[in-house]
Design a protein around this motif. Structure first.
Motif, PDB file in Angstrom:
ATOM      1  N   GLU A  53       0.827  -1.211   0.000  1.00 18.33           N
ATOM      2  CA  GLU A  53       0.000   0.000   0.000  1.00 18.33           C
ATOM      3  C   GLU A  53       0.859   1.257   0.000  1.00 18.33           C
ATOM      4  O   GLU A  53       0.514   2.243  -0.645  1.00 18.33           O
ATOM      5  CB  GLU A  53      -0.947  -0.023   1.193  1.00 18.33           C
ATOM      6  CG  GLU A  53      -2.017  -1.086   1.047  1.00 18.33           C
ATOM      7  CD  GLU A  53      -2.867  -1.276   2.280  1.00 18.33           C
ATOM      8  OE1 GLU A  53      -2.782  -0.460   3.219  1.00 18.33           O
ATOM      9  OE2 GLU A  53      -3.631  -2.262   2.309  1.00 18.33           O
ATOM     10  N   LEU A  54       1.975   1.215   0.689  1.00 18.41           N
ATOM     11  CA  LEU A  54       2.870   2.374   0.723  1.00 18.41           C
ATOM     12  C   LEU A  54       3.437   2.656  -0.660  1.00 18.41           C
ATOM     13  O   LEU A  54       3.678   3.811  -1.009  1.00 18.41           O
ATOM     14  CB  LEU A  54       4.003   2.137   1.723  1.00 18.41           C
ATOM     15  CG  LEU A  54       4.965   3.287   1.974  1.00 18.41           C
ATOM     16  CD1 LEU A  54       4.210   4.512   2.504  1.00 18.41           C
ATOM     17  CD2 LEU A  54       6.044   2.870   2.950  1.00 18.41           C
ATOM     18  N   ARG A  55       3.595   1.620  -1.470  1.00 17.95           N
ATOM     19  CA  ARG A  55       4.120   1.801  -2.822  1.00 17.95           C
ATOM     20  C   ARG A  55       3.120   2.491  -3.739  1.00 17.95           C
ATOM     21  O   ARG A  55       3.468   2.888  -4.846  1.00 17.95           O
ATOM     22  CB  ARG A  55       4.514   0.453  -3.423  1.00 17.95           C
ATOM     23  CG  ARG A  55       5.749  -0.127  -2.735  1.00 17.95           C
ATOM     24  CD  ARG A  55       6.188  -1.427  -3.333  1.00 17.95           C
ATOM     25  NE  ARG A  55       6.794  -1.167  -4.630  1.00 17.95           N
ATOM     26  CZ  ARG A  55       6.502  -1.870  -5.723  1.00 17.95           C
ATOM     27  NH1 ARG A  55       5.629  -2.839  -5.686  1.00 17.95           N
ATOM     28  NH2 ARG A  55       7.095  -1.583  -6.856  1.00 17.95           N
ATOM     29  N   GLU A  56       1.886   2.661  -3.307  1.00 19.90           N
ATOM     30  CA  GLU A  56       0.856   3.347  -4.093  1.00 19.90           C
ATOM     31  C   GLU A  56       0.710   4.770  -3.583  1.00 19.90           C
ATOM     32  O   GLU A  56      -0.138   5.067  -2.760  1.00 19.90           O
ATOM     33  CB  GLU A  56      -0.478   2.614  -3.973  1.00 19.90           C
ATOM     34  CG  GLU A  56      -0.452   1.234  -4.570  1.00 19.90           C
ATOM     35  CD  GLU A  56      -1.748   0.496  -4.347  1.00 19.90           C
ATOM     36  OE1 GLU A  56      -2.745   1.114  -3.935  1.00 19.90           O
ATOM     37  OE2 GLU A  56      -1.749  -0.716  -4.573  1.00 19.90           O
ATOM     38  N   ARG A 109      -5.718  -8.000  -5.625  1.00 24.82           N
ATOM     39  CA  ARG A 109      -6.350  -6.672  -5.536  1.00 24.82           C
ATOM     40  C   ARG A 109      -5.291  -5.577  -5.664  1.00 24.82           C
ATOM     41  O   ARG A 109      -5.514  -4.569  -6.333  1.00 24.82           O
ATOM     42  CB  ARG A 109      -7.099  -6.506  -4.210  1.00 24.82           C
ATOM     43  CG  ARG A 109      -8.359  -7.304  -4.088  1.00 24.82           C
ATOM     44  CD  ARG A 109      -9.468  -6.924  -5.050  1.00 24.82           C
ATOM     45  NE  ARG A 109      -9.541  -5.504  -5.304  1.00 24.82           N
ATOM     46  CZ  ARG A 109     -10.056  -4.954  -6.407  1.00 24.82           C
ATOM     47  NH1 ARG A 109     -10.561  -5.720  -7.339  1.00 24.82           N
ATOM     48  NH2 ARG A 109     -10.095  -3.654  -6.567  1.00 24.82           N
ATOM     49  N   HIS A 110      -4.163  -5.779  -5.032  1.00 26.63           N
ATOM     50  CA  HIS A 110      -3.082  -4.796  -5.124  1.00 26.63           C
ATOM     51  C   HIS A 110      -2.598  -4.666  -6.574  1.00 26.63           C
ATOM     52  O   HIS A 110      -2.394  -3.555  -7.066  1.00 26.63           O
ATOM     53  CB  HIS A 110      -1.922  -5.199  -4.207  1.00 26.63           C
ATOM     54  CG  HIS A 110      -0.718  -4.347  -4.375  1.00 26.63           C
ATOM     55  ND1 HIS A 110      -0.651  -3.059  -3.907  1.00 26.63           N
ATOM     56  CD2 HIS A 110       0.463  -4.590  -4.974  1.00 26.63           C
ATOM     57  CE1 HIS A 110       0.519  -2.551  -4.215  1.00 26.63           C
ATOM     58  NE2 HIS A 110       1.219  -3.454  -4.862  1.00 26.63           N
ATOM     59  N   ALA A 111      -2.438  -5.799  -7.249  1.00 27.82           N
ATOM     60  CA  ALA A 111      -2.001  -5.765  -8.647  1.00 27.82           C
ATOM     61  C   ALA A 111      -3.033  -5.045  -9.511  1.00 27.82           C
ATOM     62  O   ALA A 111      -2.672  -4.276 -10.413  1.00 27.82           O
ATOM     63  CB  ALA A 111      -1.761  -7.187  -9.157  1.00 27.82           C
ATOM     64  N   GLU A 115      -2.364  -1.714 -11.765  1.00 28.81           N
ATOM     65  CA  GLU A 115      -2.461  -1.807 -13.223  1.00 28.81           C
ATOM     66  C   GLU A 115      -3.696  -1.132 -13.801  1.00 28.81           C
ATOM     67  O   GLU A 115      -3.805  -0.983 -15.018  1.00 28.81           O
ATOM     68  CB  GLU A 115      -2.408  -3.282 -13.656  1.00 28.81           C
ATOM     69  CG  GLU A 115      -1.069  -3.914 -13.332  1.00 28.81           C
ATOM     70  CD  GLU A 115      -0.937  -5.343 -13.820  1.00 28.81           C
ATOM     71  OE1 GLU A 115      -1.614  -5.703 -14.818  1.00 28.81           O
ATOM     72  OE2 GLU A 115      -0.152  -6.086 -13.219  1.00 28.81           O
ATOM     73  N   GLU A 116      -4.634  -0.726 -12.939  1.00 30.80           N
ATOM     74  CA  GLU A 116      -5.839  -0.058 -13.417  1.00 30.80           C
ATOM     75  C   GLU A 116      -5.462   1.180 -14.209  1.00 30.80           C
ATOM     76  O   GLU A 116      -4.524   1.878 -13.875  1.00 30.80           O
ATOM     77  CB  GLU A 116      -6.742   0.323 -12.240  1.00 30.80           C
ATOM     78  CG  GLU A 116      -8.009  -0.443 -12.249  1.00 30.80           C
ATOM     79  CD  GLU A 116      -8.854  -0.216 -11.018  1.00 30.80           C
ATOM     80  OE1 GLU A 116      -9.925  -0.790 -10.988  1.00 30.80           O
ATOM     81  OE2 GLU A 116      -8.467   0.518 -10.104  1.00 30.80           O
ATOM     82  N   GLY A 117      -6.201   1.435 -15.230  1.00 34.51           N
ATOM     83  CA  GLY A 117      -5.903   2.582 -16.079  1.00 34.51           C
ATOM     84  C   GLY A 117      -5.043   2.196 -17.277  1.00 34.51           C
ATOM     85  O   GLY A 117      -4.845   2.990 -18.177  1.00 34.51           O
ATOM     86  N   LEU A 123      -4.711  -7.528 -16.841  1.00 33.79           N
ATOM     87  CA  LEU A 123      -5.655  -6.857 -15.957  1.00 33.79           C
ATOM     88  C   LEU A 123      -7.012  -7.554 -16.001  1.00 33.79           C
ATOM     89  O   LEU A 123      -7.643  -7.764 -14.962  1.00 33.79           O
ATOM     90  CB  LEU A 123      -5.793  -5.378 -16.319  1.00 33.79           C
ATOM     91  CG  LEU A 123      -6.711  -4.543 -15.436  1.00 33.79           C
ATOM     92  CD1 LEU A 123      -6.263  -4.576 -13.972  1.00 33.79           C
ATOM     93  CD2 LEU A 123      -6.778  -3.110 -15.942  1.00 33.79           C
ATOM     94  N   ALA A 124      -7.452  -7.938 -17.175  1.00 32.99           N
ATOM     95  CA  ALA A 124      -8.729  -8.654 -17.307  1.00 32.99           C
ATOM     96  C   ALA A 124      -8.683  -9.977 -16.544  1.00 32.99           C
ATOM     97  O   ALA A 124      -9.643 -10.344 -15.859  1.00 32.99           O
ATOM     98  CB  ALA A 124      -9.047  -8.893 -18.782  1.00 32.99           C
ATOM     99  N   ALA A 125      -7.553 -10.679 -16.616  1.00 32.50           N
ATOM    100  CA  ALA A 125      -7.404 -11.947 -15.902  1.00 32.50           C
ATOM    101  C   ALA A 125      -7.400 -11.718 -14.395  1.00 32.50           C
ATOM    102  O   ALA A 125      -7.969 -12.517 -13.633  1.00 32.50           O
ATOM    103  CB  ALA A 125      -6.124 -12.652 -16.344  1.00 32.50           C
TER     104      ALA A 125
END
Length: 136
Positions: A53-56, A109-111, A115-117, A123-125
């Motif tokens: 989470e800190l990496r985001e 969930r983190h991935a 990768e969203e956006g 991402l679909a997988a």
């Protein structure tokens, strides 16, 4: 814990509040461990999730560049296998086509969040894995 120690030490001028929160959390964790109220593996899993989470960094955050560099450097020095192991776990779940544990779910969930956006087959997988796990 070494990653957080190194990171917050390098960021003390930029993120004094974060360093104070870390020190408070560290005291709590060490107290729980000393009292044998929580297993080390539970603490480790929580710290790993916190590291993800800190990496985001939030959009518009001040000093994202230097902070991100400092965080990646702390990971490199203190826990270099972290990113490799996460990617291996994620690849196994994708190859298997299912999530087996709650820990894998949070990794997926983190991935997705990272990768969203950037729409892709991966991402679909990831969405499919998370949706199937949620439906259980």
């Amino acid at each position: 814990m070494g990653v957080f120690e190194r990171y917050y030490a390098s960021q003390s001028e930029l993120n004094e509040a974060g360093a104070e929160v870390w020190e408070s959390y560290k005291r709590q964790v060490l107290g729980l461990l000393a009292a044998k109220m929580v297993k080390k593996s539970v603490i480790a899993a929580g710290l790993e999730q916190g590291l993800r989470e800190l990496r985001e960094f939030p959009p518009g955050a001040k000093q994202v560049g230097p902070a991100a560099v400092a965080l990646e450097r702390a990971i490199e020095l203190e826990y270099p296998e972290f990113l490799r192991e996460d990617e291996e776990r994620l690849s196994k779940a994708l190859k298997r086509g299912s999530i087996r544990t709650e820990r894998e779910y949070y990794l997926v969930r983190h991935a997705i969040d990272r990768e969203e956006g950037s729409p892709s087959d991966r991402l679909a997988a990831l969405y499919k894995l998370a949706d199937n796990f949620d439906a259980r």
